[in-house]
Every structure is written in C-alpha cells, then in structure tokens.
Design an enzyme around this catalytic site. Structure first.
Site, short mmCIF file in Angstrom:
data_model
loop_
_atom_site.label_atom_id
_atom_site.label_comp_id
_atom_site.label_asym_id
_atom_site.label_seq_id
_atom_site.Cartn_x
_atom_site.Cartn_y
_atom_site.Cartn_z
CE LYS A 15 -1.96 -0.80 3.95
NZ LYS A 15 -1.55 -2.18 4.19
NE ARG A 133 9.85 -2.67 8.41
CZ ARG A 133 8.80 -1.97 8.41
NH1 ARG A 133 7.80 -2.06 9.00
NH2 ARG A 133 8.82 -1.16 7.44
#
Length: 186
Positions: A15, A133
């Site tokens: 997105k 991450r």
C-alpha cells in the site's frame, strides 16, 4: 479521473509503495496516518503536541485526534486550491470509517474509490520476512494478519455496500500493480 482515494490491504501488500508512487504521479496529497502524526509533531502544531504527549505515554492516538489532523490537512489543501488525496492506513476499523465519512461529507470531499490490495498470505509472509525487521517473525506476522482481518473485514463490506470498493491483485512487480491501480482510476 478519480482523485479522492483510499487504499486498504494487509501489511506487506505494498500500500505505502503504491500510494507514494501514485500520489507523486498524480499530484495527490498522500495522507498516511503515521506520516501525518510525525509531521504534526515535527511542525510543533497544537495537534502535534497533543499527539506527541499521547505517544510519549505509549498510548495509541485517539480516532478523534487522527480525524482532526486529517481535517486540518484536507482543509489546508482545499484552501490552497489543491486537488485530490489518497488515504493510506486510515481508517482501520468501522468506527473510524463512519467518522471519516461524516468528516468528508462536511468537507464535501467524499471518497471516490477504495482500492483493496489483495495478496495471498504465503506471499505476504515471505514479503514481510524479507524486510528483515526485528519484529517480523512468522508468528508475529500471522498475528498481524489476523488482527488486520478482524478489523478490516467490516471495512471491506462497508465500502462494498457503498459501491466504492475495487480489488487489485497485489502480486507482481511494482509497475504491474501500479498499472492495475491506474486502470481503476478512469
């Protein structure tokens, strides 16, 4: 061409990438909730100071405060003769969507299109794991996807019932996905 857009989709669907690219190409105001909050804090505005105090306590910023920031940005853009906008990451639940709808009606800037970026869980998990991450492990990612589905499924039905929702397959290259989205804009 549609100028007031909302992007929905699970974490890892792309997105943010698509929103940034489309906003730059079409000269749309990109309203990403996280970016908005950081910008208000950095600007030292009254809303930013309020948000900073809430975040410093480790709490989530209220829907009312996020809506106030969105209102501020949309009003400023309208005052400057600006064009359209793209919301990314907000609303996250039905209550926020309903409040946003009231705000946009007041501003006479209703959403013209909701783009739902769809992607298979297996691909999402691989994408998110590939970001590297520290908080991205498969258990955490699966939990985030469950939370997304619980909160966002009602949004999908809400915007479908208004005739605003169009789904886009979010698998493929950034360019291919961008072409799919552009085709929806008219």
């Amino acid at each position: 061409m549609k100028q007031r857009l909302l992007f929905l989709g699970p974490p890892g669907a792309g997105k943010g990438t698509q929103a940034q690219q489309l906003a730059a190409e079409r000269n749309l105001l990109h309203l990403s909730t996280g970016d908005l909050l950081r910008a208000e804090v950095a600007a030292g505005s009254a809303l930013g100071q309020e948000a900073e105090a809430v975040m410093a306590r480790g709490e989530l910023v209220s829907d009312a405060l996020v809506l106030a920031i969105v209102r501020s940005r949309l009003e400023a853009q309208a005052a400057s003769g600006g064009g359209g906008w793209l919301l990314d990451g907000f609303p996250r639940n039905l209550a926020q969507a309903e409040s946003l709808g009231v705000l946009l009606d007041e501003l006479q800037q209703p959403i013209e299109l909701v783009v739902l970026m769809e992607l298979d869980d297996a691909v999402l998990i691989q994408r998110l794991l590939g970001r590297g991450r520290a908080d991205d492990n498969e258990t955490v990612i699966r939990h985030r996807l469950e939370v997304y589905r619980e909160q966002t499924a009602p949004l999908i039905r809400y915007y479908q019932s208004k005739g605003l929702l169009e789904a886009v397959e979010a698998n493929g290259t950034v360019e291919t996905i961008a072409e799919r989205i552009t085709a929806l804009l008219g």
